[in-house]
Each structure stands twice: as structure tokens, then as C-alpha cells.
Write a protein that holds these residues in place. Structure first.
Motif, mmCIF file in Angstrom:
data_model
loop_
_atom_site.group_PDB
_atom_site.id
_atom_site.type_symbol
_atom_site.label_atom_id
_atom_site.label_comp_id
_atom_site.label_asym_id
_atom_site.label_seq_id
_atom_site.Cartn_x
_atom_site.Cartn_y
_atom_site.Cartn_z
ATOM 1 N N GLY A 1 0.849 -1.181 0.000
ATOM 2 C CA GLY A 1 0.000 0.000 0.000
ATOM 3 C C GLY A 1 0.886 1.232 0.000
ATOM 4 O O GLY A 1 1.745 1.390 0.867
ATOM 5 N N GLY A 2 0.700 2.101 -0.996
ATOM 6 C CA GLY A 2 1.538 3.292 -1.105
ATOM 7 C C GLY A 2 0.952 4.458 -0.321
ATOM 8 O O GLY A 2 -0.246 4.755 -0.433
ATOM 9 N N ALA A 3 1.805 5.112 0.461
ATOM 10 C CA ALA A 3 1.371 6.292 1.210
ATOM 11 C C ALA A 3 2.026 7.550 0.626
ATOM 12 O O ALA A 3 1.497 8.650 0.738
ATOM 13 C CB ALA A 3 1.734 6.140 2.678
ATOM 14 N N TYR A 4 3.174 7.364 0.022
ATOM 15 C CA TYR A 4 3.875 8.458 -0.681
ATOM 16 C C TYR A 4 3.941 8.002 -2.129
ATOM 17 O O TYR A 4 4.595 6.998 -2.440
ATOM 18 C CB TYR A 4 5.275 8.662 -0.103
ATOM 19 C CG TYR A 4 5.250 9.127 1.335
ATOM 20 C CD1 TYR A 4 5.192 10.489 1.652
ATOM 21 C CD2 TYR A 4 5.256 8.206 2.385
ATOM 22 C CE1 TYR A 4 5.153 10.917 2.977
ATOM 23 C CE2 TYR A 4 5.207 8.627 3.709
ATOM 24 C CZ TYR A 4 5.158 9.980 4.001
ATOM 25 O OH TYR A 4 5.121 10.401 5.308
ATOM 26 N N GLY B 1 -1.209 7.667 5.922
ATOM 27 C CA GLY B 1 -1.310 6.404 5.183
ATOM 28 C C GLY B 1 -0.421 5.317 5.786
ATOM 29 O O GLY B 1 -0.795 4.140 5.829
ATOM 30 N N ILE B 2 0.746 5.721 6.259
ATOM 31 C CA ILE B 2 1.647 4.748 6.910
ATOM 32 C C ILE B 2 0.982 4.214 8.186
ATOM 33 O O ILE B 2 0.988 3.010 8.452
ATOM 34 C CB ILE B 2 3.017 5.416 7.235
ATOM 35 C CG1 ILE B 2 3.756 5.791 5.941
ATOM 36 C CG2 ILE B 2 3.872 4.515 8.133
ATOM 37 C CD1 ILE B 2 4.264 4.630 5.107
ATOM 38 N N LEU B 3 0.365 5.121 8.933
ATOM 39 C CA LEU B 3 -0.307 4.676 10.169
ATOM 40 C C LEU B 3 -1.496 3.770 9.852
ATOM 41 O O LEU B 3 -1.783 2.823 10.586
ATOM 42 C CB LEU B 3 -0.746 5.891 11.004
ATOM 43 C CG LEU B 3 0.413 6.739 11.547
ATOM 44 C CD1 LEU B 3 -0.116 7.918 12.358
ATOM 45 C CD2 LEU B 3 1.376 5.902 12.383
ATOM 46 N N ASP B 4 -2.157 4.028 8.744
ATOM 47 C CA ASP B 4 -3.272 3.155 8.323
ATOM 48 C C ASP B 4 -2.734 1.756 7.991
ATOM 49 O O ASP B 4 -3.364 0.737 8.306
ATOM 50 C CB ASP B 4 -3.986 3.730 7.095
ATOM 51 C CG ASP B 4 -4.678 5.060 7.392
ATOM 52 O OD1 ASP B 4 -4.916 5.354 8.583
ATOM 53 O OD2 ASP B 4 -4.973 5.804 6.428
ATOM 54 N N MET B 5 -1.566 1.708 7.365
ATOM 55 C CA MET B 5 -0.928 0.414 7.054
ATOM 56 C C MET B 5 -0.577 -0.321 8.357
ATOM 57 O O MET B 5 -0.748 -1.536 8.462
ATOM 58 C CB MET B 5 0.354 0.623 6.236
ATOM 59 C CG MET B 5 0.154 1.037 4.790
ATOM 60 S SD MET B 5 -0.505 -0.294 3.760
ATOM 61 C CE MET B 5 0.953 -1.291 3.461
ATOM 62 N N VAL B 6 -0.077 0.435 9.322
ATOM 63 C CA VAL B 6 0.283 -0.159 10.608
ATOM 64 C C VAL B 6 -0.957 -0.784 11.260
ATOM 65 O O VAL B 6 -0.908 -1.897 11.804
ATOM 66 C CB VAL B 6 0.942 0.907 11.527
ATOM 67 C CG1 VAL B 6 1.078 0.403 12.961
ATOM 68 C CG2 VAL B 6 2.312 1.301 10.968
ATOM 69 N N ASP C 1 13.411 7.506 8.964
ATOM 70 C CA ASP C 1 13.134 7.046 10.339
ATOM 71 C C ASP C 1 11.688 6.576 10.468
ATOM 72 O O ASP C 1 11.405 5.569 11.116
ATOM 73 C CB ASP C 1 13.416 8.166 11.352
ATOM 74 C CG ASP C 1 14.900 8.530 11.378
ATOM 75 O OD1 ASP C 1 15.713 7.695 10.934
ATOM 76 O OD2 ASP C 1 15.227 9.648 11.818
ATOM 77 N N GLU C 2 10.814 7.324 9.819
ATOM 78 C CA GLU C 2 9.387 6.957 9.831
ATOM 79 C C GLU C 2 9.207 5.542 9.253
ATOM 80 O O GLU C 2 8.450 4.730 9.780
ATOM 81 C CB GLU C 2 8.637 7.989 8.964
ATOM 82 C CG GLU C 2 7.166 7.776 8.843
ATOM 83 C CD GLU C 2 6.560 8.846 7.922
ATOM 84 O OE1 GLU C 2 6.919 10.044 8.027
ATOM 85 O OE2 GLU C 2 5.730 8.468 7.078
ATOM 86 N N PHE C 3 9.938 5.253 8.183
ATOM 87 C CA PHE C 3 9.814 3.942 7.544
ATOM 88 C C PHE C 3 10.476 2.850 8.373
ATOM 89 O O PHE C 3 9.944 1.757 8.512
ATOM 90 C CB PHE C 3 10.379 3.984 6.115
ATOM 91 C CG PHE C 3 9.364 4.469 5.109
ATOM 92 C CD1 PHE C 3 8.878 5.766 5.159
ATOM 93 C CD2 PHE C 3 8.851 3.607 4.142
ATOM 94 C CE1 PHE C 3 7.915 6.210 4.251
ATOM 95 C CE2 PHE C 3 7.892 4.030 3.233
ATOM 96 C CZ PHE C 3 7.421 5.335 3.286
#
Ligand code: PEP
Ligand code: MN
Length: 338
Positions: A128-131, A147-152, A173-175
Motif C-alpha cells: 500500500g503506497g502512502a507516498y 497512510g503509513i499509520l493506516d498500514m500499521v 526514520d518513519e519507515f
């Protein structure tokens, strides 16, 4: 340079030689097998003479490596590298790994719903792409951190490892904190600062092939990541640009055996970006498995017509399920498993 030592070389002599090359400013990779003991020297070896090295009684053979890639080179690492992605092993023997999910994360409810669906179909991981690297600046650019938090959250609900694309080193770092497999997209395959940044993290990297990259360019990009300290790289062929415009890209399936011969790293296939058309995804996926790919990364959406990106190449879950069922049969026919 590859230096094969005699089987009976005493450890003391092996250590002495190791020190000798280290003192010459070289990086020495020890490759130890049951029946061999090999040094892979990385760095400038132009000042070394084969004859001098062969004069050492414990040295059996010296070989210069013509290829510019060393750490990725199978000569330096004869065994296959198995990359562990949150507990899922990629490149392990005959196992085929399936990654499914939408091109873009469109919100928590959407990604959790699709995650559940792809899991029920038999997927091992969620994409799932967030960027999003979009050709037009006016197209949807992705939900970013949200979007990253939604993936989490989707990982929490389904227990599947998550894959997402990193576009810029300032988000590394986020990744590293949130994503199990960090995707470097085709457009960034030669963003060398980004590749170096990927070398400094503890998460594995999914390195897509640039649309105009030769196989050597691509392997050299893996070498950048590895030379910066991260040995866990998975190649992903997603089609290249050719004169043909009927399909979005042209899938180069010959790279599967080539990558396996030249390197020790796993390779997976992205049939979605390779074709651009959901009707073609199944056929090329089956071919990829027959060719020996270690896995597939497939775009899946439950409402492709209203997907925020790449709907035309996205499979509905029922088609994805059908693909997995057929893939299982093909895998079995060629001595592999899904
Ligand atoms: C993607 O995976 O959604 C993507 C943009 O892929 P690529 O970099 O291969 O175009
Ligand atoms: Mn896409």
C-alpha cells in the motif's frame, strides 16, 4: 578479487591473511562453506598481484572479478540470501511469496478491508503506497504519514507484514519504525543518496528496477545499499520502457534467471506495473513463477473503477484468489510451492 584458500589451511594462517588484506585497506568478506574457505575482497585491488598472493602456500586460487558489483555478486556469496520480512522468508528454497494490496492507501477503513480480503485469498504480505511518485503533480500524491499509520493498523488486524514506498531520505526514520519492507520505486532506483540512506537501516529493501535501467545498473543500485551496510535487498522487476505501447511497460522475465545467476539475492515480479492491464496480470504472474521468481507483488482493489491510482491494473479480490489458485498449480508443476 576472490581468493580460495586450501581446505586444510590452519585457522592461524587464515587469520594472518585476513589481516594482511585488511591492512591493505580492503574489506574482506569471509565465505565459509563445508568444503571451501574463500575471501571476497572489496575495494581497490588493482595494486595486488595474483602471483604474490599465490606465493602463499595456503592459497589455492586467485580470481579477479570483472563485474563491478561485489557484495551482490554470487561469486562472493555462493548460497542464496534469504530475506526475512517480518517473519516471512523471501528467497527460501522453492517457496513463492505473494504480496497483495492497493496501489495507494485511501484511508484506514479501505486498507484494513482490502488487507483482510487479500489475506483470505492467501497473500503473505500487504502492499500500500502512502507516498506516491505520480507523473503529474496534479494527481493524488498519497496520504503521507497518515497512510503509513493506516498500514500499521492493517498489519495489526491481519498480522501481515507491510510494504510501502519510500520516496525521500528525510522519511527514513518513519519507515524504519513502521514498515516491514521498504520499497524503492522505479523512479528512484538511481537516487544514490536515498540508496545510501537505505543502507543504514535495519529493515529490508525492495528495489524496483528503473524503467530504463540495465541489469548491471540495477545490481549496482543493490550494491549501493549493501555497501552502506544493509545486506537485505530483494529485487523487483516491474517492466521496462520499450517501443511497445500496447502494455504500460514490457516485462523482462529473462532477468529472473540472470539475477539468480549473477547475484545471490531474491527477485520478485510486479505483474501490475509491468502490464498496466488487470486482464494480463494473471498470465504474466504464472509465467513469472514458472521462470523461478521468488514472489509476486500484485495490485488488488475491491473497487478498481474508483481507485485513487492504478485502478486499470488492479485485480478484484476474486480474480486475485483465482490467480493464487492457478499459481499454486503452476508452482507445483515446476517443483515449487506457494
Ligand atoms: C508502485 O508500486 O505503486 C509503483 C509506483 O511502482 P513503480 O515504482 O514500479 O512504478
Ligand atoms: Mn501502482
Amino acid at each position: 578479487m576472490i581468493i580460495t584458500l586450501k581446505k586444510e589451511a590452519p585457522q592461524k594462517e587464515v587469520d594472518k591473511l585476513h589481516q594482511y588484506f585488511t591492512d591493505k585497506g580492503l574489506n574482506v568478506n569471509m565465505i565459509q562453506g563445508e568444503n571451501y574457505n574463500v575471501f571476497g575482497l572489496v575495494g581497490d585491488t588493482s595494486h595486488l598481484s595474483e602471483r604474490d598472493i599465490l606465493a602463499n602456500e595456503w592459497v589455492e586460487n586467485v580470481q579477479r572479478v570483472a563485474a563491478p558489483y561485489k557484495l551482490a555478486n554470487r561469486m562472493f556469496h555462493p548460497e542464496d540470501t534469504i530475506v526475512d520480512v517480518g517473519g516471512i522468508k523471501v528467497g527460501a528454497g522453492q517457496k513463492v511469496v505473494i504480496i497483495g494490496g492497493p496501489c495507494s492507501v485511501e484511508g484506514e477503513e479501505q486498507i484494513c478491508r482490502i488487507a483482510q480480503e487479500v489475506k483470505e485469498c492467501g497473500a503473505d504480505m500487504l502492499r500500500g503506497g502512502a507516498y506516491k511518485p505520480r507523473t503529474s503533480p496534479y494527481s493524488f500524491q498519497g496520504l503521507g504519514y497518515e497512510g503509513i499509520l493506516d498500514m500499521v493498523e492493517a498489519r495489526k488486524q491481519t498480522k501481515m507484514p507491510i510494504v510501502s514506498e519510500l520516496m525521500s531520505a528525510d522519511k527514513i526514520d518513519e519507515f524504519e519504525e513502521n514498515v516491514d519492507l521498504v520499497q524503492i520505486g522505479a523512479r528512484n532506483m538511481q537516487n544514490f543518496d536515498l540508496l545510501k540512506a537505505c543502507g543504514h537501516i535495519s529493515k529490508p529493501i525492495l528495489l524496483k528496477r528503473g524503467m530504463s535501467a540495465t541489469i548491471e545498473d540495477w545490481i549496482m543500485s543493490a550494491e549501493y545499499i549493501m555497501a552502506s551496510g544493509n545486506p537485505n535487498v530483494i529485487f523487483c522487476e516491474r517492466g521496462i520502457r520499450t517501443f511497445e505501447t500496447y502494455t504500460r511497460n514490457t516485462l523482462d522475465l529473462a532477468v529472473v534467471p540472470i539475477i539468480k545467476e549473477k547475484t545471490h539475492l531474491p527477485i520478485i515480479i510486479d505483474p501490475s506495473h509491468a502490464t498496466g492491464d488487470y486482464k494480463l496480470v494473471e498470465a504474466v504472474s504464472l509465467a513469472a513463477i514458472a521462470a523461478g521468481a521468488d514472489g509476486l507483488i500484485v495490485e488488488v482493489h475491491d473497487h478498481p473503477a474508483s481507485a485513487w491510482s492504478d485502478g486499470a491494473q488492479s485485480l478484484k479480490p476474486d480474480r486475485f484468489q483465482q490467480l493464487i489458485e492457478k499459481a499454486r498449480l503452476v508452482a507445483k508443476a515446476v517443483g515449487r510451492e506457494l
